[in-house]
Design a protein around this motif. Structure first.
Motif, PDB file in Angstrom:
ATOM      1  N   THR A  86     -28.712  -7.447   8.883  1.00  0.00           N
ATOM      2  CA  THR A  86     -27.715  -8.376   9.420  1.00  0.00           C
ATOM      3  C   THR A  86     -27.284  -9.319   8.293  1.00  0.00           C
ATOM      4  O   THR A  86     -27.946  -9.392   7.248  1.00  0.00           O
ATOM      5  CB  THR A  86     -28.309  -9.198  10.573  1.00  0.00           C
ATOM      6  OG1 THR A  86     -29.515  -9.816  10.120  1.00  0.00           O
ATOM      7  CG2 THR A  86     -28.600  -8.334  11.795  1.00  0.00           C
ATOM      8  N   THR A  87     -26.190 -10.049   8.524  1.00  0.00           N
ATOM      9  CA  THR A  87     -25.734 -11.001   7.500  1.00  0.00           C
ATOM     10  C   THR A  87     -25.626 -12.385   8.125  1.00  0.00           C
ATOM     11  O   THR A  87     -25.033 -12.544   9.202  1.00  0.00           O
ATOM     12  CB  THR A  87     -24.357 -10.573   6.945  1.00  0.00           C
ATOM     13  OG1 THR A  87     -24.506  -9.269   6.376  1.00  0.00           O
ATOM     14  CG2 THR A  87     -23.880 -11.536   5.868  1.00  0.00           C
ATOM     15  N   ILE A  88     -26.233 -13.361   7.463  1.00  0.00           N
ATOM     16  CA  ILE A  88     -26.160 -14.748   7.938  1.00  0.00           C
ATOM     17  C   ILE A  88     -25.067 -15.453   7.154  1.00  0.00           C
ATOM     18  O   ILE A  88     -25.094 -15.493   5.919  1.00  0.00           O
ATOM     19  CB  ILE A  88     -27.493 -15.489   7.727  1.00  0.00           C
ATOM     20  CG1 ILE A  88     -28.605 -14.841   8.537  1.00  0.00           C
ATOM     21  CG2 ILE A  88     -27.355 -16.958   8.110  1.00  0.00           C
ATOM     22  CD1 ILE A  88     -29.932 -15.588   8.489  1.00  0.00           C
ATOM     23  N   ILE A  89     -24.110 -15.997   7.892  1.00  0.00           N
ATOM     24  CA  ILE A  89     -23.012 -16.734   7.249  1.00  0.00           C
ATOM     25  C   ILE A  89     -23.198 -18.209   7.576  1.00  0.00           C
ATOM     26  O   ILE A  89     -23.399 -18.565   8.747  1.00  0.00           O
ATOM     27  CB  ILE A  89     -21.655 -16.269   7.806  1.00  0.00           C
ATOM     28  CG1 ILE A  89     -21.440 -14.791   7.491  1.00  0.00           C
ATOM     29  CG2 ILE A  89     -20.515 -17.122   7.245  1.00  0.00           C
ATOM     30  CD1 ILE A  89     -20.210 -14.190   8.157  1.00  0.00           C
ATOM     31  N   GLY A  90     -23.116 -19.057   6.564  1.00  0.00           N
ATOM     32  CA  GLY A  90     -23.204 -20.486   6.884  1.00  0.00           C
ATOM     33  C   GLY A  90     -23.699 -21.275   5.700  1.00  0.00           C
ATOM     34  O   GLY A  90     -24.578 -20.824   4.976  1.00  0.00           O
ATOM     35  N   PHE A  91     -23.110 -22.444   5.523  1.00  0.00           N
ATOM     36  CA  PHE A  91     -23.510 -23.276   4.382  1.00  0.00           C
ATOM     37  C   PHE A  91     -23.231 -24.737   4.629  1.00  0.00           C
ATOM     38  O   PHE A  91     -23.506 -25.577   3.807  1.00  0.00           O
ATOM     39  CB  PHE A  91     -22.752 -22.822   3.121  1.00  0.00           C
ATOM     40  CG  PHE A  91     -21.294 -22.525   3.381  1.00  0.00           C
ATOM     41  CD1 PHE A  91     -20.365 -23.545   3.481  1.00  0.00           C
ATOM     42  CD2 PHE A  91     -20.875 -21.213   3.558  1.00  0.00           C
ATOM     43  CE1 PHE A  91     -19.036 -23.262   3.742  1.00  0.00           C
ATOM     44  CE2 PHE A  91     -19.536 -20.922   3.824  1.00  0.00           C
ATOM     45  CZ  PHE A  91     -18.617 -21.947   3.916  1.00  0.00           C
ATOM     46  N   LYS A  92     -22.683 -25.079   5.813  1.00  0.00           N
ATOM     47  CA  LYS A  92     -22.215 -26.450   6.004  1.00  0.00           C
ATOM     48  C   LYS A  92     -23.343 -27.425   6.276  1.00  0.00           C
ATOM     49  O   LYS A  92     -24.378 -27.053   6.841  1.00  0.00           O
ATOM     50  CB  LYS A  92     -21.277 -26.495   7.199  1.00  0.00           C
ATOM     51  CG  LYS A  92     -19.882 -26.122   6.855  1.00  0.00           C
ATOM     52  CD  LYS A  92     -18.990 -26.504   7.990  1.00  0.00           C
ATOM     53  CE  LYS A  92     -17.568 -26.114   7.663  1.00  0.00           C
ATOM     54  NZ  LYS A  92     -16.732 -26.167   8.823  1.00  0.00           N
TER      55      LYS A  92
ATOM     56  N   LYS B 162     -26.991 -31.199  10.402  1.00  0.00           N
ATOM     57  CA  LYS B 162     -26.719 -29.995  11.187  1.00  0.00           C
ATOM     58  C   LYS B 162     -26.218 -28.836  10.321  1.00  0.00           C
ATOM     59  O   LYS B 162     -25.328 -29.015   9.489  1.00  0.00           O
ATOM     60  CB  LYS B 162     -25.669 -30.345  12.241  1.00  0.00           C
ATOM     61  CG  LYS B 162     -25.321 -29.238  13.197  1.00  0.00           C
ATOM     62  CD  LYS B 162     -24.328 -29.750  14.242  1.00  0.00           C
ATOM     63  CE  LYS B 162     -23.891 -28.648  15.169  1.00  0.00           C
ATOM     64  NZ  LYS B 162     -22.882 -29.119  16.128  1.00  0.00           N
ATOM     65  N   GLY B 163     -26.801 -27.693  10.549  1.00  0.00           N
ATOM     66  CA  GLY B 163     -26.305 -26.466   9.930  1.00  0.00           C
ATOM     67  C   GLY B 163     -25.888 -25.516  11.045  1.00  0.00           C
ATOM     68  O   GLY B 163     -26.502 -25.509  12.113  1.00  0.00           O
ATOM     69  N   GLN B 164     -24.832 -24.745  10.835  1.00  0.00           N
ATOM     70  CA  GLN B 164     -24.402 -23.781  11.851  1.00  0.00           C
ATOM     71  C   GLN B 164     -24.251 -22.434  11.179  1.00  0.00           C
ATOM     72  O   GLN B 164     -23.682 -22.357  10.090  1.00  0.00           O
ATOM     73  CB  GLN B 164     -23.052 -24.175  12.429  1.00  0.00           C
ATOM     74  CG  GLN B 164     -23.059 -25.546  13.051  1.00  0.00           C
ATOM     75  CD  GLN B 164     -21.771 -25.825  13.787  1.00  0.00           C
ATOM     76  OE1 GLN B 164     -21.409 -25.116  14.714  1.00  0.00           O
ATOM     77  NE2 GLN B 164     -21.068 -26.849  13.372  1.00  0.00           N
TER      78      GLN B 164
END
Ligand SMILES: Cc1cc2nc3c(=O)[nH]c(=O)nc-3n(C[C@H](O)[C@H](O)[C@H](O)COP(=O)(O)OP(=O)(O)OC[C@H]3O[C@@H](n4cnc5c(N)ncnc54)[C@H](O)[C@@H]3O)c2cc1C
Length: 371
Positions: free
Chosen positions: A260-266, A233-235
């Protein structure tokens, strides 16, 4: 209901299936892509679009090399797709950056890069200090903790929906048929070929390519009870548009071509859950605001979770199925990064030849499955 015969059936029309179909189209076979109109299994439509080679896979040096090979092949591929379809693709081959927030973080990343350089023989990247980082992206006011970054010239960013769109638009132009339908199962036939039952009819072919992401786990069952692939899973959080200041993508808080900016790396192992967990995305948002404080003053406009297609050992699977040399299977968690290698270097494998040397360890054999 109809009955269609073809040379090669590709199940799955995400970025992997379309890349393989496009690559195979040069080999003079009749190809049909079957792609479910499903809201699930759609990592191809929910990803960040990073072409990302750096700072990873020290434990899998050939897989690391495979990423660099793909990145080298990318510019020619996107030019070709643009010429063929007449569509522009937003893409930057400008390198990539991973900011570091402490001296320890900086040193650890540097040590990892040194080991990668040793393992790969060469490595087109290095650590840069804050002054160098500011020169590379002068439009960003970095947070006070940012002390530098890992830099690699082989990285880049592509609009992932644009990539999927041009790949799909290219298919009819190279005589590949794309059908939107759900494949229920694959069954071997007495004549050595395969029959794929779908929602709207039967398709038969002597060769089948399984590129249906997580659904490959169900489709392989005629030959293999379990496939060592799981949903990862990525969020991500999406921040409202700002003026474009990130011509070089930053891992973890990447500005898109639209501003826009996409934040996420988990990465999380949470079964098939695709609900956004606010506490979890909050940690990603907090990190991003330490890197780029201006984000904290902007509105979040969306958040989503999606499932990566993750082989158990984090490497790609390119393999024949046991007892079925004419059925090939493709599962990778970085199918955007690898798309150019998939187009150029995997079609011969589908047609019965060996994998390129660097990818030979990527079959199911490494899981003890004879194939
Ligand atoms: C949040 C997130 C961020 C990511 N960021 C990046 C990134 O920056 N860079 C990168 O390289 N990778 C990234 N990835 C990974 C990348 O998105 C995946 O590796 C890629 O989408 C996998 O593509 P695929 O075509 O193999 O599978 P999918 O995208 O899952 O596509 C499978 C296709 O098969 C179809 N299908 C499924 N079942 C059936 C069936 N029974 N019959 C017919 N068709 C079927 C589906 O409709 C779909 O079109 C990210 C993933 C996530 C979730």
């Amino acid at each position: 209901m109809h009955n269609t015969e073809t040379d090669i059936l590709i199940i799955g029309g995400g970025v992997t299936g379309c890349a393989l179909a496009y690559g195979l189209s040069r080999k003079n076979h009749k190809i049909v892509v079957l792609d479910a109109p499903s809201p699930t299994n759609m990592a191809s439509r929910t990803n960040v679009g990073l072409i990302w080679c750096q700072s990873k896979f020290l434990h899998l040096p050939n897989y690391a090399k495979w990423g660099f090979i793909s990145s080298n092949l990318y510019p020619e591929l996107t030019r070709e797709l643009e010429d063929l379809t007449g569509e522009h693709i937003d893409v930057n081959y400008t390198g990539g950056l991973i900011p570091t927030l402490s001296g320890e973080d900086y040193d650890n990343r540097g040590a990892y890069i040194d080991k990668l350089r040793e393992a790969l023989g060469e490595y087109p990247g290095c650590m840069i200090d804050r002054t160098e980082l500011e020169k590379k992206l002068p439009g960003i006011a970095w947070g006070p903790e940012v002390c530098g970054a890992a830099w690699c010239e082989a990285d880049g960013l592509i609009d992932p929906l644009g990539l999927l769109k041009v790949l799909r638009l290219s298919l009819p132009k190279v005589d590949v048929t794309y059908r939107q339908t759900l494949a229920y199962d694959v069954q071997p036939q007495n004549d050595g070929g395969y029959r794929v039952t779908t929602k709207d009819g039967i398709y038969t072919a002597p060769r089948v390519v399984l590129a249906a992401g997580l659904a490959n786990r169900r489709l392989v069952q005629f030959a293999l009870p379990t496939l060592p692939v799981f949903p990862d899973k990525g969020q991500v959080l999406l921040v409202e548009r700002m003026p474009f200041v990130m011509p070089i993508p930053v891992l973890g808080c990447t500005q898109t071509f639209a501003g826009t900016t996409i934040i996420g790396f988990k990465h999380e192992r949470a079964g098939h859950h695709i609900e956004v967990d606010p506490a979890s995305v909050a940690t990603e948002g907090t990190w991003a605001m330490r890197v780029w404080p201006e984000l904290g003053a902007k509105r979040l406009i969306r958040a989503w979770a999606a499932l990566r297609v993750m082989p158990e050992d984090n490497m790609a699977i390119y393999s024949r199925l046991p007892g079925h040399p004419n059925v090939t299977l493709f599962n990778t968690h970085s199918a955007v990064t690898m798309a150019a290698a998939h187009v150029r270097l995997l079609p011969d494998f589908i047609l019965g030849r060996e994998l390129p040397e660097v990818a030979r360890g990527m079959t199911l054999e490494r899981f003890g499955i004879a194939c």
